[in-house]
Design a protein around this motif. Structure first.
Motif, PDB file in Angstrom:
ATOM      1  N   GLU A   5       0.550  -4.513  12.609  1.00 14.02           N
ATOM      2  CA  GLU A   5       2.001  -4.265  12.630  1.00 14.02           C
ATOM      3  C   GLU A   5       2.361  -2.927  11.985  1.00 14.02           C
ATOM      4  N   ARG A   6       1.653  -2.587  10.901  1.00 15.47           N
ATOM      5  CA  ARG A   6       1.941  -1.298  10.253  1.00 15.47           C
ATOM      6  C   ARG A   6       1.577  -0.139  11.164  1.00 15.47           C
ATOM      7  N   TYR A   7       0.465  -0.265  11.886  1.00 11.13           N
ATOM      8  CA  TYR A   7       0.110   0.811  12.820  1.00 11.13           C
ATOM      9  C   TYR A   7       1.202   0.965  13.881  1.00 11.13           C
ATOM     10  N   ILE A   8       1.635  -0.153  14.419  1.00  7.58           N
ATOM     11  CA  ILE A   8       2.673  -0.120  15.471  1.00  7.58           C
ATOM     12  C   ILE A   8       3.953   0.509  14.925  1.00  7.58           C
ATOM     13  N   GLU A  13       7.716   5.040  14.716  1.00  9.37           N
ATOM     14  CA  GLU A  13       8.499   6.026  13.975  1.00  9.37           C
ATOM     15  C   GLU A  13       8.092   7.449  14.357  1.00  9.37           C
ATOM     16  N   LEU A  14       6.807   7.631  14.622  1.00  9.99           N
ATOM     17  CA  LEU A  14       6.332   8.957  15.040  1.00  9.99           C
ATOM     18  C   LEU A  14       7.032   9.377  16.342  1.00  9.99           C
ATOM     19  N   ALA A  15       7.179   8.430  17.255  1.00  6.82           N
ATOM     20  CA  ALA A  15       7.871   8.754  18.519  1.00  6.82           C
ATOM     21  C   ALA A  15       9.302   9.207  18.237  1.00  6.82           C
ATOM     22  N   GLN A  16       9.967   8.509  17.310  1.00  5.84           N
ATOM     23  CA  GLN A  16      11.356   8.869  16.957  1.00  5.84           C
ATOM     24  C   GLN A  16      11.438  10.235  16.296  1.00  5.84           C
ATOM     25  N   VAL A  17      10.538  10.461  15.339  1.00  4.85           N
ATOM     26  CA  VAL A  17      10.578  11.729  14.593  1.00  4.85           C
ATOM     27  C   VAL A  17      10.262  12.897  15.539  1.00  4.85           C
ATOM     28  N   CYS A  18       9.332  12.681  16.459  1.00  2.79           N
ATOM     29  CA  CYS A  18       9.041  13.721  17.462  1.00  2.79           C
ATOM     30  C   CYS A  18      10.297  14.017  18.267  1.00  2.79           C
ATOM     31  N   ALA A  43     -10.542  -2.842  13.260  1.00  2.00           N
ATOM     32  CA  ALA A  43     -10.340  -3.649  14.464  1.00  2.00           C
ATOM     33  C   ALA A  43      -8.863  -4.004  14.646  1.00  2.00           C
ATOM     34  N   LEU A  44      -8.174  -4.318  13.531  1.00  2.00           N
ATOM     35  CA  LEU A  44      -6.741  -4.658  13.617  1.00  2.00           C
ATOM     36  C   LEU A  44      -5.903  -3.454  14.051  1.00  2.00           C
ATOM     37  N   ALA A  45      -6.257  -2.282  13.535  1.00  2.00           N
ATOM     38  CA  ALA A  45      -5.528  -1.073  13.945  1.00  2.00           C
ATOM     39  C   ALA A  45      -5.753  -0.806  15.435  1.00  2.00           C
ATOM     40  N   ILE A  46      -6.959  -1.043  15.898  1.00  2.00           N
ATOM     41  CA  ILE A  46      -7.250  -0.866  17.334  1.00  2.00           C
ATOM     42  C   ILE A  46      -6.387  -1.825  18.162  1.00  2.00           C
ATOM     43  N   GLU A  47      -6.238  -3.049  17.667  1.00  2.00           N
ATOM     44  CA  GLU A  47      -5.347  -4.008  18.366  1.00  2.00           C
ATOM     45  C   GLU A  47      -3.921  -3.482  18.460  1.00  2.00           C
ATOM     46  N   GLY A  48      -3.514  -2.740  17.405  1.00  2.00           N
ATOM     47  CA  GLY A  48      -2.172  -2.163  17.410  1.00  2.00           C
ATOM     48  C   GLY A  48      -2.062  -0.914  18.274  1.00  2.00           C
ATOM     49  N   GLY A  49      -3.181  -0.431  18.790  1.00 11.44           N
ATOM     50  CA  GLY A  49      -3.165   0.714  19.700  1.00 11.44           C
ATOM     51  C   GLY A  49      -3.833   1.965  19.157  1.00 11.44           C
ATOM     52  N   ILE A 212      -1.646  14.274  12.631  1.00 10.45           N
ATOM     53  CA  ILE A 212      -1.306  13.757  11.310  1.00 10.45           C
ATOM     54  C   ILE A 212      -2.382  12.753  10.887  1.00 10.45           C
ATOM     55  N   ARG A 213      -2.634  12.705   9.582  1.00 11.53           N
ATOM     56  CA  ARG A 213      -3.703  11.858   9.031  1.00 11.53           C
ATOM     57  C   ARG A 213      -3.059  10.830   8.104  1.00 11.53           C
ATOM     58  N   VAL A 214      -2.900   9.615   8.574  1.00 15.88           N
ATOM     59  CA  VAL A 214      -2.124   8.621   7.834  1.00 15.88           C
ATOM     60  C   VAL A 214      -3.025   7.463   7.395  1.00 15.88           C
ATOM     61  N   GLY A 215      -3.103   7.274   6.092  1.00 14.92           N
ATOM     62  CA  GLY A 215      -3.916   6.200   5.533  1.00 14.92           C
ATOM     63  C   GLY A 215      -3.071   5.035   5.044  1.00 14.92           C
ATOM     64  N   ARG A 216      -2.435   5.210   3.858  1.00 13.18           N
ATOM     65  CA  ARG A 216      -1.766   4.091   3.194  1.00 13.18           C
ATOM     66  C   ARG A 216      -0.691   3.418   4.045  1.00 13.18           C
ATOM     67  N   ALA A 217       0.079   4.195   4.783  1.00 16.24           N
ATOM     68  CA  ALA A 217       1.173   3.587   5.555  1.00 16.24           C
ATOM     69  C   ALA A 217       0.647   2.612   6.615  1.00 16.24           C
ATOM     70  N   ILE A 218      -0.628   2.752   6.966  1.00 17.91           N
ATOM     71  CA  ILE A 218      -1.227   1.854   7.952  1.00 17.91           C
ATOM     72  C   ILE A 218      -2.069   0.764   7.277  1.00 17.91           C
ATOM     73  N   PHE A 219      -2.809   1.155   6.250  1.00 19.38           N
ATOM     74  CA  PHE A 219      -3.821   0.241   5.726  1.00 19.38           C
ATOM     75  C   PHE A 219      -3.486  -0.393   4.368  1.00 19.38           C
ATOM     76  N   SER A 220      -2.386   0.038   3.737  1.00 20.11           N
ATOM     77  CA  SER A 220      -2.099  -0.516   2.425  1.00 20.11           C
ATOM     78  C   SER A 220      -1.014  -1.601   2.505  1.00 20.11           C
ATOM     79  N   GLU A 221      -1.231  -2.678   1.801  1.00 20.85           N
ATOM     80  CA  GLU A 221      -0.270  -3.771   1.825  1.00 20.85           C
ATOM     81  C   GLU A 221       1.033  -3.412   1.130  1.00 20.85           C
ATOM     82  N   GLN A 222       1.025  -2.327   0.364  1.00 17.75           N
ATOM     83  CA  GLN A 222       2.270  -1.893  -0.296  1.00 17.75           C
ATOM     84  C   GLN A 222       3.279  -1.324   0.683  1.00 17.75           C
ATOM     85  N   PHE A 223       2.839  -1.083   1.914  1.00 20.48           N
ATOM     86  CA  PHE A 223       3.764  -0.462   2.869  1.00 20.48           C
ATOM     87  C   PHE A 223       4.308  -1.482   3.868  1.00 20.48           C
TER      88      PHE A 223
END
Ligand code: PLP
Length: 223
Positions: A5-8, A13-18, A43-49, A212-223
Motif C-alpha cells: 500500500e505504501r508503494y502504491i 503521489e509521484l503522478a500528482q507531483v509530476c 515481493a510486497l513492493a513488486i505486488e504494488g507495482g 528518485i530513490r525512496v526507502g522509508r516512505a515505502i518500507f518503513s512502518e512509520q510512514f
C-alpha cells in the motif's frame, strides 16, 4: 499500511507531483530502496507495482537481485574495489561512481563479461564534509577519463541533498541539473539525474530529476 500500500501511495503521489510540475510521470523512475528490508518486503513492493530497486551493500544486492531477476537493480552505495565484481552486471545502473580507479576496475570486469556497465557520477553539490562524491569542478575530468573506457557508460549524475531544509535541498538539486545542462553539450548521453529521497523527492521532481530513490516512505512502518 503495508509495504504494498505504501508503494502504491508513493507512486500515486509521484503522478500528482509530476503533473503539478508540468512533467510526465514516465519521465521519472521510482527506485524503491530496499536496503533495510528482506525479500518478503521486496515481493510486497513488486505486488504494488515496483520494478526498480536500490541497494547500498553488494551482498544485499547479490542476494536480492539473484532472487528477483525480473526487477531492475540499482547500486546506490559506497563502491569498494574488492566488491566491484559483485556489482557489475547485477546492477543495471551504478549511481555512486566518483573515483577513476573504480571506473577502470568496472570497465575491466565489464569487458571480461562482454557487457557495458551504465553508471552515474556522484557529485557533492552541497559541499558538506560528510558527503562523498566529486566536487562539481571535478566532474569533467572523470567524464573524460570514462570516455576512454569502452565498457563504462556514464548516463548522468547523482547527488544527495543535506537533510532538514527543503529550500537547501531544492537549491542542491537545481545545482546538479545546471551542472548536467552545462555538460550536456559535450556529453550528450548525460541524460539522467538521480536525486530525491523520502523527505525531498518532491523538490527533486520540481527541479527535473529523472530517478528518485525512496526507502522509508515505502518500507518503513512509520510512514
Ligand atoms: C538510503 C538511501 C536512500 C533512501 O533514503 P530514504 O530517506 O529512506 O528514502 C536514497 N539514496 C541513498 C544513496 C541511500 O543510501
Amino acid at each position: 499500511m503495508t509495504t504494498r500500500e505504501r508503494y502504491i501511495a508513493v507512486d500515486a503521489e509521484l503522478a500528482q507531483v509530476c503533473e503539478s510540475a508540468g512533467r510526465k510521470r514516465r519521465e521519472v523512475t521510482l527506485v524503491a530502496v530496499s536496503k533495510t528490508v528482506g525479500p518478503e518486503d521486496v515481493a510486497l513492493a513488486i505486488e504494488g507495482g515496483a520494478c526498480d530497486f536500490g541497494e547500498n551493500r553488494p551482498d544485499q544486492l547479490m542476494g536480492k537481485a539473484d532472487r528477483f531477476t525480473d526487477a531492475i537493480w540499482h547500486f546506490i552505495g559506497n563502491i569498494q574495489s574488492r566488491r566491484i565484481r559483485d556489482i557489475v552486471g547485477r546492477a543495471a545502473l551504478v549511481h555512486s561512481l566518483y573515483q577513476e580507479r573504480h571506473a577502470r576496475k568496472i570497465d575491466e570486469i565489464a569487458r571480461e563479461r562482454g557487457i557495458v556497465q551504465d553508471v552515474l557520477l556522484e557529485v557533492n553539490v552541497s559541499g558538506e564534509q560528510s558527503k562523498s562524491g566529486l566536487a562539481p569542478e571535478g566532474v569533467k575530468a572523470l567524464l573524460d577519463a570514462c570516455a576512454s573506457l569502452p565498457n563504462v557508460k556514464v548516463r548522468g549524475l547523482m547527488t544527495m541533498a543535506p537533510q532538514g531544509d527543503l529550500e537547501v535541498a531544492r537549491k542542491t538539486f537545481a545545482g546538479l541539473r545546471e551542472l548536467r545542462d552545462a555538460l550536456q553539450g559535450d556529453y550528450p548521453d548525460l541524460t539522467e539525474l538521480s536525486m530525491g529521497m523520502t523527505d525531498d523527492w518532491r523538490e527533486a521532481v520540481a527541479e527535473g530529476t529523472t530517478i528518485i530513490r525512496v526507502g522509508r516512505a515505502i518500507f518503513s512502518e512509520q510512514f
